[in-house]
Scaffold this motif. Structure first.
Motif, PDB file in Angstrom:
ATOM      1  N   THR A   1       0.784  -1.298  -0.109  1.00 43.53           N
ATOM      2  CA  THR A   1       0.040   0.044  -0.002  1.00 43.53           C
ATOM      3  C   THR A   1       0.762   1.176  -0.008  1.00 43.53           C
ATOM      4  O   THR A   1       0.367   2.407  -0.553  1.00 43.53           O
ATOM      5  N   ASN A   2       1.993   1.157   0.577  1.00 40.89           N
ATOM      6  CA  ASN A   2       2.775   2.269   0.572  1.00 40.89           C
ATOM      7  C   ASN A   2       3.360   2.809  -0.855  1.00 40.89           C
ATOM      8  O   ASN A   2       3.749   4.073  -0.917  1.00 40.89           O
ATOM      9  N   LEU A   3       3.260   1.857  -1.735  1.00 45.38           N
ATOM     10  CA  LEU A   3       3.557   2.254  -3.024  1.00 45.38           C
ATOM     11  C   LEU A   3       2.441   2.631  -4.022  1.00 45.38           C
ATOM     12  O   LEU A   3       2.774   3.089  -5.213  1.00 45.38           O
ATOM     13  N   ILE A   4       1.368   2.664  -3.347  1.00 47.76           N
ATOM     14  CA  ILE A   4       0.432   3.033  -4.446  1.00 47.76           C
ATOM     15  C   ILE A   4      -0.110   4.455  -3.886  1.00 47.76           C
ATOM     16  O   ILE A   4      -0.393   4.662  -2.826  1.00 47.76           O
ATOM     17  N   GLN A   5      -0.034   5.415  -4.888  1.00 48.47           N
ATOM     18  CA  GLN A   5      -0.320   6.657  -4.585  1.00 48.47           C
ATOM     19  C   GLN A   5      -1.629   7.007  -5.030  1.00 48.47           C
ATOM     20  O   GLN A   5      -2.171   6.604  -6.023  1.00 48.47           O
ATOM     21  N   THR A   6      -2.267   8.259  -4.473  1.00 48.10           N
ATOM     22  CA  THR A   6      -3.491   8.817  -4.796  1.00 48.10           C
ATOM     23  C   THR A   6      -3.197   9.660  -6.439  1.00 48.10           C
ATOM     24  O   THR A   6      -2.207  10.266  -6.350  1.00 48.10           O
ATOM     25  N   ALA A   7      -4.186   9.309  -7.370  1.00 54.67           N
ATOM     26  CA  ALA A   7      -4.188   9.917  -8.573  1.00 54.67           C
ATOM     27  C   ALA A   7      -4.940  11.196  -8.568  1.00 54.67           C
ATOM     28  O   ALA A   7      -5.841  11.287  -8.017  1.00 54.67           O
ATOM     29  N   TYR A   8      -4.341  12.147  -9.017  1.00 54.09           N
ATOM     30  CA  TYR A   8      -5.094  13.594  -9.257  1.00 54.09           C
ATOM     31  C   TYR A   8      -5.312  13.748 -10.615  1.00 54.09           C
ATOM     32  O   TYR A   8      -4.201  13.794 -11.525  1.00 54.09           O
ATOM     33  N   ASP A   9      -6.144  14.449 -10.700  1.00 53.71           N
ATOM     34  CA  ASP A   9      -6.362  15.046 -12.006  1.00 53.71           C
ATOM     35  C   ASP A   9      -5.879  16.548 -12.192  1.00 53.71           C
ATOM     36  O   ASP A   9      -6.218  17.171 -11.453  1.00 53.71           O
ATOM     37  N   LYS A  10      -4.796  16.513 -13.358  1.00 49.94           N
ATOM     38  CA  LYS A  10      -4.337  17.607 -13.155  1.00 49.94           C
ATOM     39  C   LYS A  10      -5.075  19.089 -13.751  1.00 49.94           C
ATOM     40  O   LYS A  10      -4.466  20.178 -13.770  1.00 49.94           O
ATOM     41  N   TYR A  11      -6.144  18.773 -14.286  1.00 50.30           N
ATOM     42  CA  TYR A  11      -7.006  19.806 -14.802  1.00 50.30           C
ATOM     43  C   TYR A  11      -7.656  20.491 -13.788  1.00 50.30           C
ATOM     44  O   TYR A  11      -8.555  19.719 -12.948  1.00 50.30           O
ATOM     45  N   VAL A  12      -7.324  21.640 -13.638  1.00 49.49           N
ATOM     46  CA  VAL A  12      -8.269  22.829 -12.807  1.00 49.49           C
ATOM     47  C   VAL A  12      -9.577  23.135 -13.559  1.00 49.49           C
ATOM     48  O   VAL A  12      -9.849  23.738 -14.522  1.00 49.49           O
ATOM     49  N   GLN A  13     -10.707  22.603 -13.083  1.00 51.28           N
ATOM     50  CA  GLN A  13     -12.038  22.892 -13.292  1.00 51.28           C
ATOM     51  C   GLN A  13     -12.380  24.478 -12.877  1.00 51.28           C
ATOM     52  O   GLN A  13     -12.522  24.711 -11.768  1.00 51.28           O
ATOM     53  N   PHE A  14     -12.786  25.345 -13.791  1.00 56.40           N
ATOM     54  CA  PHE A  14     -13.006  26.589 -13.617  1.00 56.40           C
ATOM     55  C   PHE A  14     -14.635  26.696 -13.397  1.00 56.40           C
ATOM     56  O   PHE A  14     -15.263  25.746 -14.072  1.00 56.40           O
ATOM     57  N   ASN A  15     -15.090  27.905 -12.779  1.00 63.62           N
ATOM     58  CA  ASN A  15     -16.477  28.094 -12.722  1.00 63.62           C
ATOM     59  C   ASN A  15     -17.105  28.298 -14.105  1.00 63.62           C
ATOM     60  O   ASN A  15     -16.260  28.697 -15.078  1.00 63.62           O
ATOM     61  N   LEU A  16     -18.344  28.418 -14.179  1.00 64.78           N
ATOM     62  CA  LEU A  16     -18.959  28.713 -15.796  1.00 64.78           C
ATOM     63  C   LEU A  16     -18.211  30.087 -16.041  1.00 64.78           C
ATOM     64  O   LEU A  16     -18.656  30.962 -15.279  1.00 64.78           O
ATOM     65  N   ARG A  17     -17.940  30.125 -17.438  1.00 66.03           N
ATOM     66  CA  ARG A  17     -17.413  31.518 -17.688  1.00 66.03           C
ATOM     67  C   ARG A  17     -18.488  32.037 -18.596  1.00 66.03           C
ATOM     68  O   ARG A  17     -19.260  31.125 -19.331  1.00 66.03           O
ATOM     69  N   SER A  18     -18.820  33.149 -18.696  1.00 59.87           N
ATOM     70  CA  SER A  18     -19.746  33.873 -19.616  1.00 59.87           C
ATOM     71  C   SER A  18     -19.339  35.126 -20.357  1.00 59.87           C
ATOM     72  O   SER A  18     -18.184  35.479 -19.963  1.00 59.87           O
TER      73      SER A  18
END
Length: 388
Positions: A10-27
């Motif tokens: 388990t120490n070798l299994i790291q949490t995966a992160y989505d590198k894309y930052v989701q922005f609020n709805l743009r208008s």
């Protein structure tokens, strides 16, 4: 066969992160595109730009005399409309360390945040200009009052929500003031989704199917659909946006008492408040429990009103603070309503790195511009509330 299970590693299994930052709805920008009067031949740079508007000649209704020459008349003086230009801008600073250690790309995020901030800020400035009516304009008691052309205040009427009759009146007043439509034969209306709800509800239940969705327009109209457009009604093309924000109507009352029982807050004002059920008010300076923007649920007396607030009970006690009433403002306008003066368009500014170790990076935007109403009779503002 070897055991390939990871349960013991388990120490070798790291949490995966989505590198894309989701922005609020743009208008997209909404209001500035309706500024159809701009400087074309400015004499020189300056802090203000003065526009000229010619007044028409008086009517000639008498017939000419066959043997007499006509008498020349003097041209009417022009009306001057002044626009003050100001610098507007914003900037953010990032660091070299942040860029090196960040999981996501910082530069695209900064660009998105700044571009949205620029559009949102300028839209707020233009909207404030469009609805910035002078004190007493709706009162009907002053020589400067423009009620007959510029708008109506429904917030003290028996029906305070937006109705079809209000739109018909706006169109009639604009046409009566010889205001040209903006798009074909249509004026442009801008309204908040909450007021749009009330208007469309009436249209749906009145028995007259007169609200037309954009896809039902003629071929010519389809080519001129504005961003956010929701339909045509009573001769107005409506654009719906949350940027048509509620604005203070100048009614502020002082709080003298507070209480909260079963998730219902009750405030007492030192003078008659005049608030209506469904009206939005902003409470400030009372405390963290009572402060905020709320919808008036009831008005038991001339000096008390209630609103929903989920919190622990508060015994009736004296209090201080203020309550400010907010109105929805619906704008219906034609050509020459708004003018804009631009010394230079907003542009990106990247600051030079000046710190000794070259760690700090700043980027921003700035623009030099201003707005004003060109022909006051070319826009009609309806003060109203919403039922939701």
């Amino acid at each position: 066969m070897a055991d390939t299970s990871t349960s013991t590693l388990t120490n070798l299994i790291q949490t995966a992160y989505d590198k894309y930052v989701q922005f609020n709805l743009r208008s997209e920008p909404m209001f500035r595109k309706f500024a159809d009067v701009r400087p074309v031949d400015v004499t020189n740079p300056g802090a203000t730009v003065v526009f000229q508007l010619h007044n028409d000649l008086s009517r000639i209704t008498d017939p000419l005399t066959e043997t007499s020459d006509v008498s020349a008349v003097a041209l009417n003086n022009t009306n001057r409309v002044q626009v003050t230009v100001n610098e507007y801008g914003n900037a953010v600073t990032t660091t070299e360390r942040l860029a090196l250690e960040s999981l996501s790309a910082i530069d695209p995020a900064v660009a998105d945040l700044l571009s949205y901030n620029m559009r949102d800020s300028f839209d707020a400035l233009v909207y404030k200009t469009l609805v910035g009516l002078a004190t007493g304009r709706f009162a009907g008691t002053s020589a400067d009052d423009e009620t007959t052309v510029n708008g109506v205040d429904k917030t003290t009427a028996s029906t305070t929500t937006l109705q079809a009759a209000d739109i018909r009146k706006a169109v009639a007043k604009l046409r009566g003031a010889s205001v040209q439509p903006r798009d074909g034969g249509f004026y442009i209306g801008m309204l908040h989704p909450d007021t749009s709800y009330d208007l469309r509800t009436e249209a749906a239940t009145s028995g007259a199917n007169v609200w037309r969705e954009p896809h039902t327009y003629t071929d010519t109209g389809v080519g001129n659909i504005w961003n956010g457009e929701v339909g045509v009604y009573e001769g107005v093309k409506f654009i719906e946006s949350a940027r048509v924000e509620q604005v203070s109507n100048g009614v502020t009352r002082t709080v003298s008492n507070k209480a909260l029982t079963s998730n219902v807050a009750t405030l007492t004002t030192s003078a008659a408040h005049g608030f209506e059920v469904g009206e939005t008010v902003t409470v400030a300076g009372v405390d963290a429990t009572f402060n905020g923007s709320f919808t008036v649920a009831s008005a038991p007396s001339a000096t008390t009103f209630t609103y929903a607030k989920t919190a622990s009970n508060v015994s009736s006690t004296s209090a201080s603070g203020t309550v400010t009433s907010l109105d929805h403002k619906v704008v219906v306008m034609g050509k020459q309503a708004l003018l804009e003066a631009v010394s230079y368009e907003p542009k990106t500014v990247i600051s030079p790195i000046t710190d000794k170790l070259m760690r700090f990076r700043s980027v921003g935007y700035k623009g030099l511009r201003g707005w004003n109403i060109y022909r006051p009779e070319a826009r009609y503002v309806i003060n109203c509330t919403s039922s939701i």
